[in-house]
Design an enzyme around this catalytic site. Structure first.
Site: not given
Ligand code: SDX
Length: 439
Positions: A316, A374
């Site tokens: 998140h 989720d």
């Molecule tokens: C919702 O914003 C809100 O409040 C949203 C929400 C709401 O109520 O409105 O809470 C609802 O959207 C919840 C989130 C649902 N999405 C997912 O579950 C999809 C999977 N999650 C990812 O896509 C991700 O975690 C996000 C999009 C939720 C957050 O992305 P960020 O903040 O841009 O984080 P990032 O992509 O910069 O990740 C940081 C690191 C990265 O690795 P490095 O580059 O540092 O090595 O964490 C890794 C990412 O690759 N990472 C993951 C991951 N999420 C982040 N690696 C594997 N699996 C994941 N799910």
């Protein structure tokens, strides 16, 4: 140029020093009631001719707000100052909707009036039926939601004057009231069953379930367990500060677009799998994993930078601790499966094992990736009979009250301006035109 920069600067300020020119700018620090202070950069461009650069708005506050507060490190979520666990356990969704929209919990009389006002707006214009016929039966229900909700502004002209507080509130009530009807009909259209009209004798959540699963052939009794679960799920999804879809609604609304068009824009943004579409993506992922023995393979894929696969339902932007909604959702999941007599749900077992493995894995621990709202919602939705294609639609029904509350707050802000970010331009500088024959 700056005044009083550097050593003479007031305490509640920061000084930016431009080492390339020696210029300095003193910027005020603004403090909210709780949470990080913000640096007021509004003079940056006019004084130093610079923009800030923050793709994805990782460290940018877009507005001030009184509606929802999140402490991502502590895993705290407050709606108008009330903890989400208190609201989920002691209030129903209409009460929480009143709180988000008006800022205070209602007393008995105000609640009954609000429930009655919403109830008597649940029907939609009869012509709206015809919009569904324009879609293929296999259209994704979120595509139908984008189209039909956007079309509402064609039916409710009498509540599109955003400068009139009364019209704003009528539009807000109409949207909150009509979303379950439009959503349930998107499902009915997809399965080829006749639309079921709203029932004024049912609660908001029960009526939504009734419109989804009842048929004209026999009486459909809504299970109190399922109705209570739906009501709690709606509360847990109702608002969440300036997330992608809420920011979309605010940006659309900042141009003066009517509230129906703004909510349609929010629905479109929520659909993405990185946002509200994640609940549907979690179920698809769990079904793809299929067996506890295959979890390590998928966790490895999620960690592999060359693989676009991510563990859906994990991570998140704000929560670097447990999403409090996920904790409540997990509790609700066990309650619902227990009350429905579903002993060993293979998907739930798989999800619990996946959560356990991921939370012990260094990659997830290091990046503070926890289950989000989720992760469990899809399992409950499936247990109460909601089809996967409707998961994000439910999220949109719930989030409508958050979107419209944030939209009202923006419109009522006397300092409200059209949102218009700038950029770092990295394209071609001006060059001479080359006629077609010379290319
Ligand atoms: C919702 O914003 C809100 O409040 C949203 C929400 C709401 O109520 O409105 O809470 C609802 O959207 C919840 C989130 C649902 N999405 C997912 O579950 C999809 C999977 N999650 C990812 O896509 C991700 O975690 C996000 C999009 C939720 C957050 O992305 P960020 O903040 O841009 O984080 P990032 O992509 O910069 O990740 C940081 C690191 C990265 O690795 P490095 O580059 O540092 O090595 O964490 C890794 C990412 O690759 N990472 C993951 C991951 N999420 C982040 N690696 C594997 N699996 C994941 N799910």
């Amino acid at each position: 140029m700056s005044q009083d920069a550097g050593s003479n600067a007031p305490k509640d300020s920061v000084t930016l020093i431009d080492h390339s020119t020696g210029n300095e700018l003193n910027m005020p620090l603004l403090e909210g009631t709780v949470g990080p202070k913000v640096i007021d950069i509004r003079k940056l461009y006019s004084e130093l001719d610079y923009f800030t650069f923050d793709p994805g708005f990782m460290a940018t506050g877009s507005c001030d707000s009184r509606i929802t507060y999140i402490d991502g490190d502590a895993g705290v979520l407050l709606y108008r100052g009330y903890r989400i666990d208190d609201l989920a356990k002691h209030c129903d969704f209409p009460e929480v909707s009143y709180l988000l929209l008006k800022g205070e919990l209602p007393d008995e009389e105000k609640k009954n009036k609000f429930v009655s006002d919403i109830t008597y707006h649940t029907m939609v214009h009869e012509q709206l039926h015809k919009f569904y016929d324009g879609f293929r039966r296999d259209a994704h229900p979120m595509a139908i939601m984008c189209g039909v909700v956007g079309a509402l502004s064609a039916f409710y002209h009498d509540s599109t004057d955003i400068s009139d507080p009364r019209q704003r509130m009528i539009a807000s009530y109409r949207l909150i009231a009509k979303m379950p009807t439009i959503a349930a009909w998107a499902y009915k259209y997809a399965i080829g069953q006749p639309f079921v009209y709203p029932r004024n004798d049912l609660s908001y959540a029960a009526d939504f379930i009734h419109m989804m699963f009842a048929t004209p052939c026999e009486e459909y009794i809504v299970s109190p367990t399922i109705s209570r679960a739906m009501d709690r799920i709606l509360t847990l999804h109702a608002d969440h500060e300036q997330n992608a879809s809420t920011s979309t609604v605010r940006l659309a609304g900042s141009s003066g677009a009517n509230p129906f068009a703004c909510i349609a824009a929010g629905i479109a943004s929520l659909w993405g799998p990185a946002h509200g579409g994640a609940n549907e993506a979690v179920l698809k992922m769990l079904n793809e994993i299929g067996d506890v023995k295959k979890i390590p393979e998928f966790v490895a894929k999620a960690k592999d930078k060359d693989d676009p696969f991510r563990l859906m339902g994990f991570g998140h932007r704000v929560y670097k601790n447990f999403d409090p909604r996920a904790t409540l959702m997990r509790e609700t999941c066990h309650e619902v499966l227990g009350e429905l007599g579903i002993k060993d749900d293979p998907l739930l077992d798989l999800a619990m094992e996946l959560e356990k493995i991921a939370l012990e894995d260094e990659y997830f621990v290091e990046r503070k990736l926890y289950p989000n709202v989720d992760f469990y919602s899809g399992i409950i939705f499936k247990a109460i009979g909601i089809p996967e294609s409707m998961f994000t639609v439910l999220f949109a029904v719930a989030r409508t009250v958050g979107w419209i509350s944030q939209w009202n707050e923006m419109i009522e802000d006397p300092g409200q301006k059209i949102g218009r970010p700038r950029q770092l331009y990295i394209g071609e500088t001006e060059r001479d035109f080359v006629p077609l024959g010379d290319r």
